[in-house]
Design a protein around this motif. Structure first.
Motif, PDB file in Angstrom:
ATOM      1  N   ARG A 134       5.457  -5.705  -3.775  1.00  0.00           N
ATOM      2  CA  ARG A 134       4.671  -5.493  -2.554  1.00  0.00           C
ATOM      3  C   ARG A 134       5.587  -5.525  -1.330  1.00  0.00           C
ATOM      4  O   ARG A 134       6.453  -6.369  -1.193  1.00  0.00           O
ATOM      5  CB  ARG A 134       3.610  -6.588  -2.448  1.00  0.00           C
ATOM      6  N   ASN A 164       2.328  -4.298  -8.961  1.00  0.00           N
ATOM      7  CA  ASN A 164       1.886  -4.204  -7.573  1.00  0.00           C
ATOM      8  C   ASN A 164       2.945  -3.498  -6.737  1.00  0.00           C
ATOM      9  O   ASN A 164       4.026  -4.031  -6.498  1.00  0.00           O
ATOM     10  CB  ASN A 164       1.614  -5.607  -7.006  1.00  0.00           C
ATOM     11  N   PHE A 165       2.597  -2.283  -6.283  1.00  0.00           N
ATOM     12  CA  PHE A 165       3.453  -1.519  -5.375  1.00  0.00           C
ATOM     13  C   PHE A 165       2.775  -1.343  -4.019  1.00  0.00           C
ATOM     14  O   PHE A 165       3.045  -0.388  -3.299  1.00  0.00           O
ATOM     15  CB  PHE A 165       3.774  -0.148  -5.970  1.00  0.00           C
ATOM     16  N   SER A 166       1.890  -2.258  -3.663  1.00  0.00           N
ATOM     17  CA  SER A 166       1.153  -2.136  -2.409  1.00  0.00           C
ATOM     18  C   SER A 166       2.081  -2.238  -1.201  1.00  0.00           C
ATOM     19  O   SER A 166       3.114  -2.908  -1.246  1.00  0.00           O
ATOM     20  CB  SER A 166       0.088  -3.230  -2.320  1.00  0.00           C
ATOM     21  N   PHE A 214      -1.795   0.175  -5.665  1.00  0.00           N
ATOM     22  CA  PHE A 214      -1.078   1.083  -4.765  1.00  0.00           C
ATOM     23  C   PHE A 214      -1.733   1.070  -3.389  1.00  0.00           C
ATOM     24  O   PHE A 214      -1.943   2.110  -2.782  1.00  0.00           O
ATOM     25  CB  PHE A 214      -1.083   2.498  -5.331  1.00  0.00           C
ATOM     26  N   CYS A 257      -0.249   2.946   0.072  1.00  0.00           N
ATOM     27  CA  CYS A 257       0.843   3.863  -0.311  1.00  0.00           C
ATOM     28  C   CYS A 257       0.372   5.273   0.034  1.00  0.00           C
ATOM     29  O   CYS A 257      -0.018   6.054  -0.847  1.00  0.00           O
ATOM     30  CB  CYS A 257       1.165   3.720  -1.797  1.00  0.00           C
ATOM     31  N   LEU A 305       1.776   8.647  -1.541  1.00  0.00           N
ATOM     32  CA  LEU A 305       1.703   8.806  -2.991  1.00  0.00           C
ATOM     33  C   LEU A 305       0.641   9.836  -3.365  1.00  0.00           C
ATOM     34  O   LEU A 305      -0.461   9.846  -2.805  1.00  0.00           O
ATOM     35  CB  LEU A 305       1.368   7.467  -3.643  1.00  0.00           C
ATOM     36  N   GLU A 313      -2.070  10.532  -5.441  1.00  0.00           N
ATOM     37  CA  GLU A 313      -2.933   9.713  -6.284  1.00  0.00           C
ATOM     38  C   GLU A 313      -3.416  10.465  -7.516  1.00  0.00           C
ATOM     39  O   GLU A 313      -3.494   9.896  -8.610  1.00  0.00           O
ATOM     40  CB  GLU A 313      -4.125   9.216  -5.462  1.00  0.00           C
ATOM     41  N   PHE A 349      -6.410   1.780  -5.144  1.00  0.00           N
ATOM     42  CA  PHE A 349      -5.869   2.556  -4.041  1.00  0.00           C
ATOM     43  C   PHE A 349      -6.604   2.163  -2.759  1.00  0.00           C
ATOM     44  O   PHE A 349      -7.726   1.655  -2.802  1.00  0.00           O
ATOM     45  CB  PHE A 349      -6.056   4.060  -4.256  1.00  0.00           C
TER      46      PHE A 349
END
Length: 366
Positions: free
Chosen positions: A108, A130-132, A178, A181, A184, A186, A200
């Motif tokens: 994150r 978690n890539f938030s 995400f 993001c 990105l 989706e 998302f």
């Protein structure tokens, strides 16, 4: 902490924080074969990690807040928990598929992260990713399958697991976050994953979901075929809106899905409920996505007992601080009457699907 410093080989836990001017870890770290936990946080000058070593006992690595660290750590292939939040890492490399025991990958707030390679099909223990708040993230290769669709063997294996999971258990899923993001793609992510949960940011449901409602249930006819599949598979998307005074921190959102199948002859079957849990931040509006695998028959039913004509899908969301704005589904291929409504085809327009829970014998489609 200097490069020539010797650390004792018996060390099991190493915890360093807020150390200025520490650009690299000491070379003696490669001899820490008993180390299970390494926590190095907010060391903002740290740029270099050792390479070419494998700390065989290391299970948990926390580098949160090391804001100049650009390289993804490769110092243990037995790692289960990786905390890399607010680092300067630019890419999750393809060789992360060798981290066969990885359960948690939290990145994150990695503002320079641009691309992710994460072969979910080989990371069998993975539970949470978690890539938030990774604002530069533009793409993610998440499964390693050449066609971008899960191999049939993986699908069958997961379905068998669903079949034997019991009435109150759901298929194990990886949760991908995400949030925020915004660069990105989706829909590209959706076409790669099967049997997972995704979060998302968003206030409107994507056109990808071809049946939608603001109620709690929807009904529609099933495609008749000579060989009825043992499972009914579909993807759900719910728009969850925070409905309280903005606060910080996370909160759990529980979801519940079940299906009632009916035939024109009057036979019916109620599937077990599928329960799922999402952990979201309290501020904002979110898209909660999950894949459902529902058995089409009771344990001892014969194939002739599963020729249903239509299905009523029910969805419930339990949270005192979130309200359900809208939800929808997209069917897997074998249940669709037209190619436009199948998973994987994004050239669709939404259909509104409504059903009164007390009158599921009259499915309505417009």
């Amino acid at each position: 902490m200097c490069m020539g410093m010797t650390l004792p080989a018996s060390l099991k836990v190493l915890f360093l924080s807020d150390i200025p001017n520490m650009v690299a870890l000491p070379f003696s770290i490669q001899n820490l074969y008993n180390l299970t936990d390494m926590k190095i946080i907010r060391c903002t000058d740290l740029e270099i990690l050792p390479t070419g070593i494998n700390l065989v006992s290391l299970e948990r690595l926390n580098l949160n807040g090391c804001s100049r660290l650009k390289t993804f750590p490769d110092i243990s292939r037995n790692i289960s928990s990786l905390y890399l939040e607010e680092t300067a890492i630019e890419e999750v490399p393809p060789w992360t598929e060798n981290f066969s025991k990885l359960k948690y990958l939290l990145m994150r707030g990695c503002s320079k992260l641009e691309y992710v390679y994460l072969n979910v099909s080989k990371l069998k223990d993975l539970e949470l990713v978690n890539f938030s708040h990774c604002g530069a993230l533009t793409g993610a290769d998440l499964n390693g399958y050449p066609s971008g669709i899960a191999l049939e063997g993986e699908i069958i294996g997961t379905e068998l697991q669903a079949s034997s999971s019991g009435l109150d258990n759901s298929v194990p899923k990886v949760e991908f976050s995400f949030i925020n993001c915004f660069k990105l793609d989706e829909e590209a992510v959706l076409q790669q994953l099967s049997y997972e949960k995704l979060i998302f940011s968003g206030e409107e449901m994507p056109l990808y979901f071809t049946h939608r409602t603001t109620g709690t249930s929807m009904a529609f006819p099933l495609v008749q075929s000579p060989h009825s599949p043992p499972f009914f598979r579909f993807r759900v998307c719910a728009v969850a809106v925070f409905d309280c005074k903005p606060t910080s921190g996370t909160i759990g959102v529980f979801t519940k899905v079940n299906c009632q199948f009916k035939s024109r002859l009057g036979s019916y079957y109620d599937s077990p409920y599928q329960h799922d849990y999402f952990s979201v931040y309290q501020n904002g509006s979110y898209l909660l996505l999950l894949d459902c695998v529902v058995p089409l028959r009771k344990d001892n039913a014969t194939p002739t007992e599963v020729d249903y004509d239509y299905v009523n899908v029910q969805f419930h969301m339990s949270s005192s601080k979130f309200k359900l704005k809208e939800w929808g589904i997209r069917l897997w291929e074998e249940y669709c009457s037209s190619v436009e409504n199948r998973l994987g085809n994004t050239n669709t327009s939404p259909q509104i699907c409504e059903a009164d829970e007390d009158n599921v014998g009259n499915p309505l489609i417009s």
